[in-house]
Scaffold this motif. Structure first.
Motif, PDB file in Angstrom:
ATOM      1  N   ALA A   4      31.583-114.387  53.150  1.00 33.82           N
ATOM      2  CA  ALA A   4      30.518-113.793  53.957  1.00 33.82           C
ATOM      3  C   ALA A   4      30.011-112.517  53.293  1.00 33.82           C
ATOM      4  CB  ALA A   4      31.016-113.511  55.364  1.00 33.82           C
ATOM      5  N   PHE A   5      30.933-111.736  52.729  1.00 33.10           N
ATOM      6  CA  PHE A   5      30.546-110.530  51.990  1.00 33.10           C
ATOM      7  C   PHE A   5      29.665-110.914  50.803  1.00 33.10           C
ATOM      8  CE2 PHE A   5      31.223-107.624  48.458  1.00 33.10           C
ATOM      9  CZ  PHE A   5      31.053-106.374  49.039  1.00 33.10           C
ATOM     10  N   ALA A   6      30.059-111.951  50.058  1.00 37.22           N
ATOM     11  CA  ALA A   6      29.271-112.380  48.904  1.00 37.22           C
ATOM     12  C   ALA A   6      27.889-112.865  49.321  1.00 37.22           C
ATOM     13  CB  ALA A   6      30.022-113.484  48.153  1.00 37.22           C
ATOM     14  N   SER A   7      27.804-113.505  50.495  1.00 38.22           N
ATOM     15  CA  SER A   7      26.512-114.013  50.947  1.00 38.22           C
ATOM     16  C   SER A   7      25.547-112.898  51.338  1.00 38.22           C
ATOM     17  CB  SER A   7      26.712-114.962  52.138  1.00 38.22           C
ATOM     18  OG  SER A   7      27.116-114.242  53.295  1.00 38.22           O
ATOM     19  N   LEU A   8      26.080-111.671  51.520  1.00 37.62           N
ATOM     20  CA  LEU A   8      25.206-110.543  51.816  1.00 37.62           C
ATOM     21  C   LEU A   8      24.474-110.023  50.576  1.00 37.62           C
ATOM     22  CD1 LEU A   8      27.340-108.418  54.309  1.00 37.62           C
ATOM     23  CD2 LEU A   8      25.084-109.397  54.762  1.00 37.62           C
ATOM     24  N   LEU A   9      24.984-110.360  49.402  1.00 34.32           N
ATOM     25  CA  LEU A   9      24.367-109.850  48.170  1.00 34.32           C
ATOM     26  C   LEU A   9      22.936-110.387  47.996  1.00 34.32           C
ATOM     27  CD1 LEU A   9      27.431-109.949  45.747  1.00 34.32           C
ATOM     28  CD2 LEU A   9      26.565-108.056  47.122  1.00 34.32           C
ATOM     29  N   PRO A  10      22.664-111.697  48.200  1.00 37.80           N
ATOM     30  CA  PRO A  10      21.256-112.144  48.149  1.00 37.80           C
ATOM     31  C   PRO A  10      20.387-111.455  49.206  1.00 37.80           C
ATOM     32  CG  PRO A  10      22.750-114.014  48.051  1.00 37.80           C
ATOM     33  CD  PRO A  10      23.587-112.823  48.377  1.00 37.80           C
ATOM     34  N   VAL A  11      20.974-111.172  50.392  1.00 42.55           N
ATOM     35  CA  VAL A  11      20.224-110.453  51.423  1.00 42.55           C
ATOM     36  C   VAL A  11      19.835-109.076  50.915  1.00 42.55           C
ATOM     37  CG1 VAL A  11      20.320-109.515  53.761  1.00 42.55           C
ATOM     38  CG2 VAL A  11      21.399-111.715  53.266  1.00 42.55           C
ATOM     39  N   ALA A  12      20.787-108.386  50.272  1.00 41.01           N
ATOM     40  CA  ALA A  12      20.499-107.060  49.722  1.00 41.01           C
ATOM     41  C   ALA A  12      19.440-107.137  48.635  1.00 41.01           C
ATOM     42  CB  ALA A  12      21.781-106.438  49.172  1.00 41.01           C
ATOM     43  N   LYS A  37      24.107-100.697  43.099  1.00 40.75           N
ATOM     44  CA  LYS A  37      24.404 -99.454  43.814  1.00 40.75           C
ATOM     45  C   LYS A  37      24.889 -99.749  45.231  1.00 40.75           C
ATOM     46  CE  LYS A  37      22.287 -95.026  45.111  1.00 40.75           C
ATOM     47  NZ  LYS A  37      21.034 -94.226  45.084  1.00 40.75           N
ATOM     48  N   THR A  38      24.216-100.690  45.900  1.00 35.58           N
ATOM     49  CA  THR A  38      24.623-101.082  47.254  1.00 35.58           C
ATOM     50  C   THR A  38      26.027-101.674  47.255  1.00 35.58           C
ATOM     51  OG1 THR A  38      22.328-101.517  47.895  1.00 35.58           O
ATOM     52  CG2 THR A  38      24.047-102.554  49.225  1.00 35.58           C
ATOM     53  N   LEU A  39      26.318-102.506  46.248  1.00 34.01           N
ATOM     54  CA  LEU A  39      27.644-103.111  46.145  1.00 34.01           C
ATOM     55  C   LEU A  39      28.708-102.046  45.914  1.00 34.01           C
ATOM     56  CD1 LEU A  39      29.466-105.606  45.919  1.00 34.01           C
ATOM     57  CD2 LEU A  39      28.867-105.721  43.491  1.00 34.01           C
ATOM     58  N   LEU A  70      31.565-101.201  48.865  1.00 37.67           N
ATOM     59  CA  LEU A  70      33.014-101.288  48.692  1.00 37.67           C
ATOM     60  C   LEU A  70      33.681 -99.937  48.930  1.00 37.67           C
ATOM     61  CD1 LEU A  70      33.271-103.616  45.564  1.00 37.67           C
ATOM     62  CD2 LEU A  70      34.169-104.091  47.842  1.00 37.67           C
ATOM     63  N   SER A  71      33.048 -98.874  48.452  1.00 38.46           N
ATOM     64  CA  SER A  71      33.598 -97.532  48.646  1.00 38.46           C
ATOM     65  C   SER A  71      33.643 -97.171  50.128  1.00 38.46           C
ATOM     66  CB  SER A  71      32.772 -96.508  47.874  1.00 38.46           C
ATOM     67  OG  SER A  71      33.182 -95.193  48.174  1.00 38.46           O
ATOM     68  N   ASP A  72      32.532 -97.430  50.842  1.00 40.99           N
ATOM     69  CA  ASP A  72      32.497 -97.136  52.280  1.00 40.99           C
ATOM     70  C   ASP A  72      33.523 -97.957  53.043  1.00 40.99           C
ATOM     71  OD1 ASP A  72      30.442 -95.398  51.771  1.00 40.99           O
ATOM     72  OD2 ASP A  72      28.852 -96.714  52.513  1.00 40.99           O
ATOM     73  N   GLY A  73      33.682 -99.222  52.630  1.00 44.02           N
ATOM     74  CA  GLY A  73      34.666-100.070  53.296  1.00 44.02           C
ATOM     75  C   GLY A  73      36.072 -99.542  53.135  1.00 44.02           C
ATOM     76  N   MET A  74      36.389 -99.045  51.934  1.00 42.93           N
ATOM     77  CA  MET A  74      37.726 -98.498  51.708  1.00 42.93           C
ATOM     78  C   MET A  74      37.926 -97.219  52.509  1.00 42.93           C
ATOM     79  SD  MET A  74      40.380 -99.492  50.172  1.00 42.93           S
ATOM     80  CE  MET A  74      42.016 -98.792  50.045  1.00 42.93           C
ATOM     81  N   ARG A  75      36.894 -96.384  52.615  1.00 42.07           N
ATOM     82  CA  ARG A  75      37.008 -95.179  53.438  1.00 42.07           C
ATOM     83  C   ARG A  75      37.186 -95.556  54.905  1.00 42.07           C
ATOM     84  NH1 ARG A  75      33.293 -90.036  51.932  1.00 42.07           N
ATOM     85  NH2 ARG A  75      34.602 -89.249  53.622  1.00 42.07           N
ATOM     86  N   GLY A  76      36.536 -96.644  55.321  1.00 40.47           N
ATOM     87  CA  GLY A  76      36.713 -97.102  56.688  1.00 40.47           C
ATOM     88  C   GLY A  76      38.097 -97.643  56.964  1.00 40.47           C
ATOM     89  N   MET A  77      38.853 -97.907  55.916  1.00 38.07           N
ATOM     90  CA  MET A  77      40.211 -98.429  56.065  1.00 38.07           C
ATOM     91  C   MET A  77      41.258 -97.327  56.172  1.00 38.07           C
ATOM     92  SD  MET A  77      40.538-101.725  56.232  1.00 38.07           S
ATOM     93  CE  MET A  77      42.275-101.858  55.817  1.00 38.07           C
TER      94      MET A  77
END
Length: 641
Positions: free
Chosen positions: A377-385, A397-399, A403-410
């Motif tokens: 599902a994460f990979a399928s967001l890349l064409p959307v971006a 840059k978005t990718l 990933l950085s924001d996701g790790m901070r959210g963890m």
């Protein structure tokens, strides 16, 4: 002079300079990329991956959070020192892994260096917990560790045989039942895949899409801003699974809108907090506690998600009705009277967002690999971006930042799961779980209903100031055995704990979602938490209902499921009308009492009581409808001038 409580209070977000920001981003991206690759199927040794994950979580925690609220939020050399110590401690376990892999647990002795590195790592985890979560959880962990060390000196049923330092360290750090046990493993290998999906979805405009959908559906209704907050928060929360992230993301625009349309600051924050707390209960993602539940029970996540669907919808029905009745009682206005895009127009414009969400739902329900479903599902967001930005450079840059924001959210989840592993390890080592479960049963005098109430009370107390995954991990080993001993099936017993634990986000005095909402609403967080608990009251009742009516969890025939869900839905309507004091007309105390009694009857697991409650609700509704017509008649008949 600052007090001891102030010095031990959780820290605040640190103001990072450019070098620190890039350090955080690089750590987040590198660790996130590794965990994403693991979710896709890339093999990495389990222990090595957990060492790297814990080292990254501790480093990010120390870099982004001050020691206490009184400390300056700028650069701190102490924080950098703790980061270096975290890297060194985890690096030691990585370097020594070939040696440790060959030793026989509980038989071969640990070296002094092993014990020293383990002690340093435990202290670092406790300090990160104190900074990010608070002293309550640290105190609880210290109590359990103290019991492991000194419990042999006790007398009676709670005494144990005693453990040496070697045995304690071996069990807590070198076994799969402690620090590097199931809780941390679920955080790293399962929860992360969904957190980064939510992070990237937010970066490509997913939160705006949910808001537009909610606005088109309910924005023009009375109290439209509040209803938009409930719907958009529920939609986004079902993907993010994090109450605090939900408040910060959707609350940043929903809370000011509610205040602007006449809602008080406290109530606006409470609505957002209550709706966000339910995000961890609503499929397809639910929250990290639900993923922990798959590990503790062995029940497939798809089964848990399907079982949780009806109670979650009933919860959001309750929050929506609470907002609806209050809006009518206070005479609030719609959010906007202008023309808003229809739901069809929004879906025609932004249909592309439905593809990754649909893929995620399909993957979670059809595949037996939830983390892989989150990864694809994460990979399928890349064409959307790419469609949104139309720039490969911006996509990269978005990718990177996704990933950085996701790790901070963890950070919060990772720290909570690490420290929960210490408690779970102590409980399994000392067999305190069985003793506490037996104590709960005896405390309730052997009564099943009182045992359930006592268990709920214990979970609520544990949840004060603790994040949901930590509350669930502790409660799953403390309260679940007592519930299962009563003859309750494993699924409803653990889902009961997930529901009560999820409400820890809004339970006073320390409610993380309420504190996040308070910073936006500029209101008292304790008052916000108290009002949020009133709005979300049904979430405290529903677990008791599905314990006695498993049909709500889709267990039983179609008729049983429909009858149970219908009765509880009517009960939710009656209870919220009674609490808010409005149903077709303003209600006096007598009418509110009648509605409250009807609602309770509809919740009871007896057909006679449900039928009586339904008939009472129908009679009260007819009475109020006739009263409404009577009140309107004079004005309608009056001559116009």
């Amino acid at each position: 002079m600052p007090s001891l409580l102030q010095l031990l209070a959780p820290g605040q977000s640190r103001r990072l300079d450019a070098a620190e920001q890039w350090t955080v981003h690089v750590i987040g991206f590198a660790t996130g990329a590794m965990l994403l690759a693991i979710a896709f199927g890339w093999y990495v040794n389990r222990e090595i991956a957990l060492f790297l994950f814990l080292g990254a979580i501790l480093s990010l925690a120390f870099l982004t959070t001050t020691a206490n609220p009184l400390r300056p939020s700028g650069r701190s050399w102490l924080a950098w020192g703790l980061v270096a110590l975290s890297v060194a401690a985890c690096g030691y376990f990585i370097a020594m892994h070939p040696v440790h892999e060959m030793r026989l647990p509980m038989i071969d002795e640990l070296s002094n260096a092993d014990i020293a590195a383990s002690a340093v790592l435990i202290v670092l985890v406790l300090e990160a917990t104190r900074r990010c979560i608070g002293m309550i959880l640290v105190t609880l962990v210290l109590l359990f560790l103290g019991y492991a060390i000194f419990g042999s000196n006790l007398s009676g049923a709670f005494a144990h045989r005693g453990f040496s330092t070697q045995e304690i360290v071996d069990h807590l750090v070198f076994s799969t039942n402690g620090l590097f046990g199931p809780a941390l493993e679920v955080a790293a290998f399962l929860v992360f895949a969904f957190v980064i999906f939510g992070s990237l979805l937010d970066r490509v405009g997913g939160a705006d899409f949910f808001y537009d959908v909610a606005n088109s559906l309910v924005g023009k209704q009375v109290g439209g801003a509040s209803k938009v907050a409930v719907v958009s928060t529920g939609l986004y929360g079902s993907i993010s699974g994090s109450p605090t992230a939900d408040v910060v993301t959707t609350g940043s625009f929903s809370i000011p809108l509610m205040i602007k349309t006449g809602m008080s600051r406290t109530y606006a924050g409470a609505i957002e907090s209550a709706a966000s707390a339910g995000g961890g209960l609503l499929p397809p993602i639910m929250g990290s506690a639900a993923f922990l539940m798959t590990d503790f029970t062995g029940i497939p996540y798809a089964t848990i998600a399907l079982a949780a669907l009806v109670p979650a919808l009933l919860f959001y029905q309750s929050v929506f009705l609470a907002v609806h009745f209050k809006a009518h009682r206070d005479g609030l206005q719609p959010m906007s009277t202008g023309k808003t895009p229809s739901i069809v127009a929004i879906l025609r414009r932004d249909w592309v967002y439905l593809l990754p969400i649909g893929l995620l739902v399909w993957g979670v329900l059809s595949l037996n690999r939830p983390s892989f479903a989150g990864a694809i599902a994460f990979a399928s967001l890349l064409p959307v971006a790419l469609l949104r930005d139309r720039s490969p450079t911006r996509l990269l840059k978005t990718l990177f930042f996704g990933l950085s924001d996701g790790m901070r959210g963890m950070i919060g989840v990772g720290v909570a799961c690490a420290v929960a592993g210490l408690v779970v390890g102590t409980l399994s080592m000392t067999d305190l779980t069985g003793k506490i479960s037996s104590g709960l049963f005896h405390m309730a005098g052997g009564s099943p209903f009182l045992t359930i109430i006592v268990a709920a009370f214990v979970i609520i107390v544990l949840g004060m100031g603790m994040p949901t995954p930590a509350v669930y991990a502790l409660s799953a080993v403390l309260a679940a055995p007592a519930l299962i001993a009563l003859g309750i099936e494993v699924l409803p017993a653990h889902l009961f704990i997930v529901y009560i634990a999820s409400m820890s986000a809004i339970t006073p005095p320390v409610a993380v979602a309420a504190f996040a909402a308070a910073s936006i609403a500029k209101a008292n967080p304790v008052r916000i938490a108290a009002v949020a608990c009133r709005i979300a009251m049904v979430a405290f009742i529903l677990p008791f209902v599905f314990i006695y009516q498993p049909a709500l969890l889709l267990v039983g025939s179609a008729w049983q499921i429909i009858a149970a869900a219908g009765a509880v839905a009517l009960g939710v309507l009656a209870l919220n009308a009674a609490i808010e004091g409005y149903f077709l007309v303003m209600l006096d105390m007598a009418k509110r009492a009648l509605l409250f009694a009807a609602g309770i009857c509809l919740f009871l697991p007896f057909e006679t009581a449900q039928l009586g409650g339904a008939l009472a609700l129908a009679a009260i509704t007819m009475w109020l409808w006739l009263s409404r017509r009577t009140l309107r008649a004079p004005s309608e008949a009056a001559p116009t001038l």
